[in-house]
Scaffold this motif. Structure first.
Motif, PDB file in Angstrom:
ATOM      1  N   SER A 118      81.318  57.676  42.344  1.00  0.00           N
ATOM      2  CA  SER A 118      81.903  58.582  41.345  1.00  0.00           C
ATOM      3  C   SER A 118      80.967  59.730  41.012  1.00  0.00           C
ATOM      4  N   LYS A 119      79.688  59.420  40.865  1.00  0.00           N
ATOM      5  CA  LYS A 119      78.707  60.459  40.548  1.00  0.00           C
ATOM      6  C   LYS A 119      78.584  61.459  41.688  1.00  0.00           C
ATOM      7  N   MET A 120      78.629  60.985  42.927  1.00  0.00           N
ATOM      8  CA  MET A 120      78.467  61.865  44.074  1.00  0.00           C
ATOM      9  C   MET A 120      79.666  62.776  44.284  1.00  0.00           C
ATOM     10  N   GLN A 121      80.841  62.338  43.853  1.00  0.00           N
ATOM     11  CA  GLN A 121      82.029  63.163  44.023  1.00  0.00           C
ATOM     12  C   GLN A 121      81.954  64.455  43.208  1.00  0.00           C
ATOM     13  N   THR A 149      77.539  44.301  42.546  1.00  0.00           N
ATOM     14  CA  THR A 149      77.152  45.304  43.536  1.00  0.00           C
ATOM     15  C   THR A 149      78.228  46.369  43.679  1.00  0.00           C
ATOM     16  N   LYS A 150      79.474  45.944  43.729  1.00  0.00           N
ATOM     17  CA  LYS A 150      80.580  46.905  43.854  1.00  0.00           C
ATOM     18  C   LYS A 150      80.615  47.861  42.673  1.00  0.00           C
ATOM     19  N   LEU A 151      80.351  47.344  41.479  1.00  0.00           N
ATOM     20  CA  LEU A 151      80.357  48.193  40.296  1.00  0.00           C
ATOM     21  C   LEU A 151      79.311  49.308  40.406  1.00  0.00           C
ATOM     22  N   VAL A 152      78.115  48.954  40.866  1.00  0.00           N
ATOM     23  CA  VAL A 152      77.052  49.945  41.014  1.00  0.00           C
ATOM     24  C   VAL A 152      77.382  50.936  42.128  1.00  0.00           C
ATOM     25  N   PHE A 153      77.874  50.427  43.254  1.00  0.00           N
ATOM     26  CA  PHE A 153      78.210  51.309  44.371  1.00  0.00           C
ATOM     27  C   PHE A 153      79.356  52.250  43.997  1.00  0.00           C
ATOM     28  N   HIS A 200      79.393  66.494  43.219  1.00  0.00           N
ATOM     29  CA  HIS A 200      78.685  67.528  43.982  1.00  0.00           C
ATOM     30  C   HIS A 200      78.914  67.448  45.490  1.00  0.00           C
ATOM     31  N   ASP A 201      79.679  66.460  45.950  1.00  0.00           N
ATOM     32  CA  ASP A 201      79.974  66.325  47.371  1.00  0.00           C
ATOM     33  C   ASP A 201      81.431  65.907  47.515  1.00  0.00           C
ATOM     34  N   GLU A 202      81.915  65.850  48.746  1.00  0.00           N
ATOM     35  CA  GLU A 202      83.276  65.410  49.013  1.00  0.00           C
ATOM     36  C   GLU A 202      83.230  64.166  49.888  1.00  0.00           C
ATOM     37  N   LEU A 203      83.543  63.025  49.304  1.00  0.00           N
ATOM     38  CA  LEU A 203      83.530  61.755  50.020  1.00  0.00           C
ATOM     39  C   LEU A 203      84.953  61.264  50.188  1.00  0.00           C
ATOM     40  N   ASP A 204      85.233  60.684  51.351  1.00  0.00           N
ATOM     41  CA  ASP A 204      86.576  60.148  51.518  1.00  0.00           C
ATOM     42  C   ASP A 204      86.647  58.656  51.207  1.00  0.00           C
ATOM     43  N   LYS A 205      85.501  57.961  51.313  1.00  0.00           N
ATOM     44  CA  LYS A 205      85.534  56.532  50.992  1.00  0.00           C
ATOM     45  C   LYS A 205      84.130  55.969  50.879  1.00  0.00           C
ATOM     46  N   MET A 206      84.073  54.797  50.237  1.00  0.00           N
ATOM     47  CA  MET A 206      82.855  53.991  50.199  1.00  0.00           C
ATOM     48  C   MET A 206      83.170  52.668  50.869  1.00  0.00           C
ATOM     49  N   LYS A 207      82.319  52.217  51.763  1.00  0.00           N
ATOM     50  CA  LYS A 207      82.545  50.965  52.469  1.00  0.00           C
ATOM     51  C   LYS A 207      81.394  50.013  52.198  1.00  0.00           C
ATOM     52  N   LYS A 257      69.658  57.682  39.686  1.00  0.00           N
ATOM     53  CA  LYS A 257      68.550  58.064  40.565  1.00  0.00           C
ATOM     54  C   LYS A 257      69.034  58.244  42.004  1.00  0.00           C
ATOM     55  N   VAL A 258      69.830  57.303  42.464  1.00  0.00           N
ATOM     56  CA  VAL A 258      70.363  57.394  43.828  1.00  0.00           C
ATOM     57  C   VAL A 258      71.177  58.674  43.989  1.00  0.00           C
ATOM     58  N   ASN A 259      72.032  58.943  43.024  1.00  0.00           N
ATOM     59  CA  ASN A 259      72.832  60.159  43.061  1.00  0.00           C
ATOM     60  C   ASN A 259      71.957  61.406  43.090  1.00  0.00           C
TER      61      ASN A 259
END
Length: 223
Positions: A45-48, A36-40, A50-57, A192-194
């Motif tokens: 990484s894909k979202m970074q 699950t962590k690998l997919v998340f 086109h967006d600015e994320l500070d973390k995934m929890k 797809k999620v991205n």
């Protein structure tokens, strides 16, 4: 490592939600969590791009049963959030893996009292832009309709007959998309999620602008 391991483990856990079984099957849980962590992390990484994320929890699977009538010790899902860089960017993303109830969601599911009032006052003043965004045919073809808990009547000091009362009454502003188990375990799930999350940007851009300015359009962000 395939996220199919997570789906298979969660199906077993649903039928054996007790500490003894979980302890005996801890190695399988560890593999499911790693997958699950690998997919998340892939989604992150894909979202970074086109967006600015500070973390995934990634939320813990262990439930806090102290004040709950449901005494089952474990959640029957893996869920994680993706946080945008605040205060400039607002809104959040959520992904849940649960057999038969997989979904992604984004929006504002627990806005502060101050943010909620600011949103409502914006809609009271002018609801044309938000309705143009959420009623756009391409946007609706992906995300459907706006969801979220709402009051039974108008909030205090708001007109119950206001033309935007359907938006003003809301306590949450959320969009979601369901996925089958087969879709989750497919190789292109993260992509797809991205892609879906990328299409929410008109909504997030608008709401970020609202929540970082006052009603006169003056920025609230300190330089």
């Amino acid at each position: 490592m395939s996220i199919k391991l997570a789906i298979e483990f969660l199906k077993k856990l649903e039928k054996n939600n007790n500490r003894e079984w979980f302890a005996d099957n801890k190695p399988e849980y560890d593999k499911a969590l790693k997958a699950t962590k690998l997919v998340f992390n892939d989604i992150y990484s894909k979202m970074q791009v086109h967006d600015e994320l500070d973390k995934m929890k990634l939320f813990r699977i262990y439930r806090d049963v102290r004040f709950s009538k449901n005494k089952l010790p474990y959640k029957n899902n893996f869920g994680g959030t993706f946080h945008r860089v605040k205060p400039r960017l607002r809104g959040g993303y959520y992904v849940q893996i649960q057999p038969g109830n997989n979904f992604i969601a984004c929006g504002f599911w627990d806005p502060s009292k101050e943010d909620l009032l600011r949103i409502r006052k914006e809609f009271e003043m002018d609801d044309n832009e938000i309705k143009s965004i959420i009623n756009d045919s391409k946007f609706k073809s992906v995300w459907g309709t706006l969801k979220g808990d709402e009051l039974k009547t108008a909030p205090r000091n708001f007109d119950k007959d206001h033309e935007a009362i359907d938006l003003i009454k809301k306590k949450q502003y959320i969009f979601s998309i369901q996925f089958t188990d087969a879709e989750v375990i497919s190789e292109d799930f993260a992509q797809k999620v991205n892609d879906y999350f990328k299409t929410i940007r008109p909504f997030f851009d608008y709401m970020s602008d609202v929540l970082t300015t006052d009603l006169n359009g003056v920025s609230l962000i300190q330089d």
